[in-house]
Motif scaffolding. Sequence first.
Motif, mmCIF file in Angstrom:
data_model
loop_
_atom_site.group_PDB
_atom_site.id
_atom_site.type_symbol
_atom_site.label_atom_id
_atom_site.label_comp_id
_atom_site.label_asym_id
_atom_site.label_seq_id
_atom_site.Cartn_x
_atom_site.Cartn_y
_atom_site.Cartn_z
ATOM 1 N N GLY A 92 24.661 -82.378 127.725
ATOM 2 C CA GLY A 92 24.364 -81.940 126.355
ATOM 3 C C GLY A 92 24.118 -80.451 126.293
ATOM 4 N N ARG A 93 23.342 -79.963 127.280
ATOM 5 C CA ARG A 93 23.079 -78.525 127.281
ATOM 6 C C ARG A 93 24.365 -77.737 127.538
ATOM 7 N NH1 ARG A 93 17.318 -77.945 130.551
ATOM 8 N NH2 ARG A 93 16.005 -78.788 128.849
ATOM 9 N N ALA A 94 25.238 -78.250 128.399
ATOM 10 C CA ALA A 94 26.504 -77.576 128.679
ATOM 11 C C ALA A 94 27.364 -77.511 127.428
ATOM 12 C CB ALA A 94 27.247 -78.304 129.806
ATOM 13 N N GLN A 95 27.372 -78.616 126.657
ATOM 14 C CA GLN A 95 28.164 -78.632 125.429
ATOM 15 C C GLN A 95 27.611 -77.650 124.407
ATOM 16 O OE1 GLN A 95 28.059 -82.772 124.376
ATOM 17 N NE2 GLN A 95 29.978 -83.222 125.484
ATOM 18 N N LEU A 96 26.263 -77.514 124.410
ATOM 19 C CA LEU A 96 25.671 -76.560 123.469
ATOM 20 C C LEU A 96 26.084 -75.131 123.811
ATOM 21 C CD1 LEU A 96 22.058 -77.990 123.079
ATOM 22 C CD2 LEU A 96 23.854 -77.950 121.331
ATOM 23 N N ASN A 97 26.342 -74.866 125.078
ATOM 24 C CA ASN A 97 26.706 -73.514 125.490
ATOM 25 C C ASN A 97 28.205 -73.247 125.393
ATOM 26 O OD1 ASN A 97 24.075 -72.731 126.084
ATOM 27 N ND2 ASN A 97 24.187 -73.629 128.148
ATOM 28 N N GLU A 98 29.015 -74.302 125.167
ATOM 29 C CA GLU A 98 30.460 -74.113 125.026
ATOM 30 C C GLU A 98 30.785 -73.469 123.681
ATOM 31 O OE1 GLU A 98 32.666 -77.635 125.453
ATOM 32 O OE2 GLU A 98 32.435 -77.776 127.623
ATOM 33 N N PRO A 99 31.873 -72.687 123.626
ATOM 34 C CA PRO A 99 32.304 -72.136 122.343
ATOM 35 C C PRO A 99 32.625 -73.254 121.363
ATOM 36 C CG PRO A 99 33.441 -71.068 124.179
ATOM 37 C CD PRO A 99 32.716 -72.255 124.730
ATOM 38 N N ASP A 100 32.380 -72.956 120.091
ATOM 39 C CA ASP A 100 32.682 -73.913 119.022
ATOM 40 C C ASP A 100 34.191 -74.055 118.894
ATOM 41 O OD1 ASP A 100 33.011 -75.357 116.724
ATOM 42 O OD2 ASP A 100 31.438 -74.298 115.606
ATOM 43 N N GLN A 101 34.700 -75.293 119.046
ATOM 44 C CA GLN A 101 36.132 -75.502 119.026
ATOM 45 C C GLN A 101 36.701 -75.480 117.611
ATOM 46 O OE1 GLN A 101 37.360 -78.909 121.278
ATOM 47 N NE2 GLN A 101 35.816 -78.597 122.868
ATOM 48 N N THR A 102 35.872 -75.518 116.597
ATOM 49 C CA THR A 102 36.393 -75.661 115.237
ATOM 50 C C THR A 102 36.201 -74.421 114.380
ATOM 51 O OG1 THR A 102 34.283 -76.590 114.474
ATOM 52 C CG2 THR A 102 35.964 -78.135 115.267
ATOM 53 N N VAL A 103 35.435 -73.420 114.809
ATOM 54 C CA VAL A 103 35.170 -72.276 113.956
ATOM 55 C C VAL A 103 36.452 -71.482 113.709
ATOM 56 C CG1 VAL A 103 34.534 -70.722 115.857
ATOM 57 C CG2 VAL A 103 33.655 -70.309 113.572
ATOM 58 N N LYS A 104 36.756 -71.215 112.433
ATOM 59 C CA LYS A 104 37.933 -70.461 112.025
ATOM 60 C C LYS A 104 37.471 -69.195 111.307
ATOM 61 C CE LYS A 104 41.072 -73.472 113.347
ATOM 62 N NZ LYS A 104 42.078 -73.167 114.387
ATOM 63 N N VAL A 105 38.072 -68.055 111.682
ATOM 64 C CA VAL A 105 37.653 -66.763 111.142
ATOM 65 C C VAL A 105 38.706 -66.241 110.179
ATOM 66 C CG1 VAL A 105 37.036 -64.380 111.694
ATOM 67 C CG2 VAL A 105 36.349 -66.239 113.226
ATOM 68 N N GLY A 106 38.257 -65.937 108.976
ATOM 69 C CA GLY A 106 39.135 -65.352 107.977
ATOM 70 C C GLY A 106 38.800 -63.885 107.767
ATOM 71 N N LEU A 107 39.830 -63.072 107.507
ATOM 72 C CA LEU A 107 39.653 -61.639 107.287
ATOM 73 C C LEU A 107 40.103 -61.297 105.868
ATOM 74 C CD1 LEU A 107 39.055 -58.776 108.443
ATOM 75 C CD2 LEU A 107 41.475 -58.678 109.121
ATOM 76 N N VAL A 108 39.225 -60.615 105.121
ATOM 77 C CA VAL A 108 39.527 -60.172 103.760
ATOM 78 C C VAL A 108 39.607 -58.656 103.748
ATOM 79 C CG1 VAL A 108 38.803 -60.192 101.350
ATOM 80 C CG2 VAL A 108 38.306 -62.160 102.816
ATOM 81 N N LEU A 109 40.736 -58.120 103.267
ATOM 82 C CA LEU A 109 40.946 -56.672 103.211
ATOM 83 C C LEU A 109 41.183 -56.266 101.763
ATOM 84 C CD1 LEU A 109 43.364 -56.272 106.274
ATOM 85 C CD2 LEU A 109 40.878 -56.013 106.239
ATOM 86 N N SER A 110 40.303 -55.417 101.251
ATOM 87 C CA SER A 110 40.404 -55.022 99.845
ATOM 88 C C SER A 110 41.449 -53.935 99.652
ATOM 89 C CB SER A 110 39.051 -54.507 99.343
ATOM 90 O OG SER A 110 38.836 -53.179 99.788
ATOM 91 N N GLY A 111 41.811 -53.712 98.391
ATOM 92 C CA GLY A 111 42.669 -52.595 98.033
ATOM 93 C C GLY A 111 41.850 -51.333 97.878
ATOM 94 N N GLY A 112 42.540 -50.202 97.874
ATOM 95 C CA GLY A 112 41.827 -48.934 97.722
ATOM 96 C C GLY A 112 42.697 -47.725 97.974
ATOM 97 N N GLY A 113 44.025 -47.890 97.925
ATOM 98 C CA GLY A 113 44.917 -46.763 98.152
ATOM 99 C C GLY A 113 44.739 -46.204 99.542
ATOM 100 N N ALA A 114 44.658 -44.887 99.632
ATOM 101 C CA ALA A 114 44.526 -44.235 100.937
ATOM 102 C C ALA A 114 43.279 -44.695 101.673
ATOM 103 C CB ALA A 114 44.507 -42.723 100.752
ATOM 104 N N LYS A 115 42.240 -45.049 100.937
ATOM 105 C CA LYS A 115 40.998 -45.497 101.584
ATOM 106 C C LYS A 115 41.211 -46.784 102.381
ATOM 107 C CE LYS A 115 38.850 -45.468 97.662
ATOM 108 N NZ LYS A 115 37.790 -45.639 96.655
#
Length: 751
Positions: A17-40
């Motif tokens: 159980g402790r080993a499983q707690l230390n394993e990376p989460d197999q289901t976490v998905k990361v989304g990236l949001v990039l705004s508009g702003g011209g040259a910025k």
Amino acid sequence: MQKLALILIFILSVVVGRAQLNEPDQTVKVGLVLSGGGAKGMAHIGALKVIEEAGITIDYIGGTSMGAIVGALYASGYSAHELDSIFKQTDFNDLIQDNLPRGAKTFYEKEDSERYALTLPFNKFKISFPSAISGGQRIYNELVRLLYHVKDINDFNNLPIPFFCIATNIENGSEVVLNKGYLPEAVMASGTFPSLFEPAEIEGQLLIDGGVLNNYPIREVKQLGADIIIGVDVQHGLRDRESLHSATDILLQINNFRTLENMNSKVKETDIYIRPDMDDFSVIDFDLVESIIEHGRTAALEHLDALKALSAKQKHLFEKTRYIAPNDSIIIDRLILEGNINYSRTYVKGKLRINVPDKTTFKDLQQGVNNLAATGNFTAIRYELVSNGSGEDLILKLRENPNKNYLRLAAHYDDLYKTAALINLTKKNLLMKDDVVSIDFALGDNLRYNFQYYLDKGSYWSFGINSRLNDFDDDIDLDVIGSNFNVSKVASLNEVNLDVSDFTNQLYLQTVFREEFAFIVGIEHKLLKYSTRTFVNDSIAGPVVPSNERIYFENSNYYSTYGKLILDTYNDKYFPSKGLYFNGDFHLYLLSSDYNNNFKEFSIAKAKMGAAFPIIGKLSVNLATEGGFKLGNSDVKAMDFVLGGYGNDLINNFVPFVGYDFLSLPGNSYVKAYGRLDLQFVKKHHLMFTANIANVEDDIFRTGEWFTLPDFSGYAMSYGWESFIGPIQVMYSWSPELNEGNIFFSLGYWF
């Protein structure tokens, strides 16, 4: 034993159980949001560099406007460091202004674009204004090239990183999520800022910048399945009156009224919210790319601990090491045209200069598309490269410019033609597809006009009609008049005010090789008049006295056939800093009304060649040599060469020669060498030093005089400014052979 077994099972379960707690989460998905702003939006690249360094793998990307451009490139497989290199090597100001290279224009279009200061649509006697400053063609060309490796992926969920971008339907005001189709076209639509770029059309929808409605598409990224959201926000808040300096600033302020309302809730939904300090930058500061990228990196570093903690939760390892080398060799074996109603397939193919089927390069493809864009006949040119098994289909989607009538204006002053205002009316598709008719009226001290009809067939034989009237007068040394027209010397009379009137009509065929080379053959009629009111007499060779009556030295019609070969790769007509130039002209004069009873068949041959190249920094040199001669025993002097003065559009065989005034050095043959140093000390401001030498008199090629030391020389110091109405030049010139110098002044485009 049973108790021992239970104890062992309990210990084992705790350890597992402790080993499983230390394993990376197999289901976490990361989304990236990039705004508009011209040259910025270039700050997104700096933030991505830190995200990569933290070891995070992005599972979904959603972006708007510049966020869509950066996001699409990243989703297609580029690393942050590759994007850093791409953006730092790109001249975005040049791309956004759609400054098509001069070489993209035919010789007719070069003259067209280098004569008028203002062009306005003119329909039903009403003047309107263009719907946008730029068609965005050069940006689109670059997107097609950079995203070529994913050209056959129509579902953006199948990209290396699933991606979408946001656009706005300008007709009904609805938000449009673009997650399918041709990726460069979708990204371009998302960044189509109103009034700056022409609206994009995708599947019947007319689209503009997605930032109008949704400049930070966090909820759409969550709907893809993202558990954790990283957001990079380069929007600025509302500005005070001291910061609203331009129309762009005001448009952005109005747009922010709506988008900023929803940002409070969107920020709360963002797990790692990266907001670079963009207060010192504007949407058009593309020349500050390094500083903007660094600000994005600095802002992301403030969240480095959170990013590393997120990376530790991910099961899949970060993979962003593949280098993408843009392909520069493509085989197009089928051309599919859409939207060409008033322009023939022959015309389009002639402009593209692409042989189908054949191997080509992106450089040649972009050159061909630029050729089409330079005509001004299309508000947008979008194209797709799609694999078909043996090669690729080039699907060219043309949106024709609805404006067919134009009013064009210019103003000019020089020391020969004096003051003039130019009014032009242009009509396209007058008689048939691919044609254009144009007429100039120059109103001022000297009345002139220029009529042109041109049927453009690209690299095939094109047909043209030209009719022009040039008229000017200048004070000419009496010795020049005497040597050319057998006029006796008059005591106390040193100069004659000579009126020159030239009425020329031409029919010609022209073919163009890769826009830089043109070969022209045609027939010409010319009515040439030289006259004066300075003096009159019963016989030109007899006694003369000053008078107000007009006397004609020449008043003849001439009929000729001619051929021309032109090469022009100069990057600028007035201030070239690189490129080559050649102009060879041969006229065979067959008939004349023979006012002076001295006509015999004769020919005039002349040629000019030059090269411009940079020396160091903004210092460049332009070197040229030219010459001409008459063939035949005709006594006609009206077609002889006369050197002197300066300028770009001197007619017939009048040749600029600094150090001497206009029309000072006559002869039926000449050779000339020319050199100019040009220092662009500030953008569009030039300091120049010019030197030229020449031999000019009758029959110098027969006598060998052309190869002797030069008889004439001249020098000049000048200042030039590339103003919005055309070049402004002030020149002081002098010659060692003369006692005084000349000051010349020119304002605006020459016509």
